[in-house]
Write an enzyme that holds these catalytic residues in place. Sequence first.
Site, PDB file in Angstrom:
ATOM      1  N   GLU A 173      39.155  33.723  32.522  1.00  0.00           N
ATOM      2  CA  GLU A 173      40.607  33.701  32.660  1.00  0.00           C
ATOM      3  C   GLU A 173      41.360  33.387  31.363  1.00  0.00           C
ATOM      4  OE1 GLU A 173      40.958  32.580  37.385  1.00  0.00           O
ATOM      5  OE2 GLU A 173      41.459  31.034  35.914  1.00  0.00           O
ATOM      6  N   GLU A 361      35.742  34.961  41.424  1.00  0.00           N
ATOM      7  CA  GLU A 361      36.301  33.741  42.029  1.00  0.00           C
ATOM      8  C   GLU A 361      37.292  34.139  43.102  1.00  0.00           C
ATOM      9  OE1 GLU A 361      38.224  30.717  39.697  1.00  0.00           O
ATOM     10  OE2 GLU A 361      36.643  30.715  38.172  1.00  0.00           O
TER      11      GLU A 361
END
Length: 452
Positions: A173, A361
């Site tokens: 991320e 995720e």
Amino acid sequence: MEQDEQGLKRDLFGKNFYWGITTAAFQVEGSCDTDGKGASIWDEFTKKKGAIKDAQHANTACDFYNTYEKDIELIKQLGIPNFRFSISWTRIMPSGTGAVNQQGIDFYNRVIDLCLQNNIEPWVTLYHWDLPHELELKGGWTNRTIVSWFSDYTKVCAQHFGDRVKNWIVMNEPMVFTGAGYFLGIHAPGRKGLKNFLPAIHHAVLCMAEGGRVLRRMVPLAQIGTTFSCAHVEPFSNKPRDVAAAARADALFNRLFIEPVLGLGYPSKTVSILKKISKYQRPGDEGKMRFDFDFIGLQNYTREVVKYSLFTPYLHARLIKAEDRNVPITTMRWEVYPPAIYHILKKFNAYPEIRNIYITENGAAFPDAISENGEIHDKERLEYLQETVGHVLKAKNEGVNVNGYFIWTLTDNFEWAEGYHPRFGIIHVDFETQKRTIKASGKWYSNFLNHR
């Protein structure tokens, strides 16, 4: 979209679909200065007054450094075949560069070997936000030399673990750790402003691609990917200025990092302030930004509704908070919206350059209550996971090249600036005693994976 337990079966996804669970080093390991580990930016950030909810820290966290055997045994017990975890840069190289800490190498060797002994495939993330503090003192992500630092760190990991680790994720991320850490200042290292954000963006892109090249050279048979945070973005209304504002937010949230890696450049036509990244670019960078990843990891939790705003600098868009829209929300104050993952999958699948997609995720934080008999009936989380998995199946059935799904997360943990308040785990942790309790959502996932 509703899925009953009889209608949602693992077999519907095919034999080659990867099912797993995810953790991150700083959030679970603890032992912050044990066995030669150096300080990371998050070790330092948690010391700042007001930085973390209730002044909490991750010095112990879930104590995974000492309890990894029990936690891997729980993964085995649940029948989860793939375990994604990250490596702490400062456990391997305490100062970020130079000397390698053999005790850190030994720890991850034990984790990897135990996974393999239990028929659990390790998926290693190289960078999950815990930059060495010594490198931050030299400018961190704003210093272009980080490409060299990160390359050296990647080489050490590939050298020591590449003989057994066949699935690698370069970065976790980048939009979050650059945006929250180098623009808003609400995450480590707490820097603010464009002068920090723009160089951090470019150097993170360069590191992603260079990390991929290092792994390709050193572990040629590996499956190499990187992950991106994604939010399904919708305009508040059909008014042209709201639609345009949503497009700018989408460019920032979803396009900023994937497009340069794919060779498409930064989305500066949509968000004009990104043109200023050119200040940090050098001749040849366009080629250095590109890497042909074997897979792209998408990490999605919710959707965002966006409205035009004259007063928001650079973007002229603002998010309409979920609590102001009278919709169900999680502990993180995110909208409970499982269809978001379907829309994100369709969006990223539209890039012809993306070979393969995994959801690396996905999960939800809700308050957990332990019943008198010691069980945790986390109905909201269980239903969220079921519905989301159903939307992944819907996308797959429509031709989206999605071939994996990893839940965030194994155990309740240190959730960055929110401390221990949000609980994402399918296993409950009593942080005073470190006792683990499998929640109803964990039991459902186990039953689903093992055809029970």
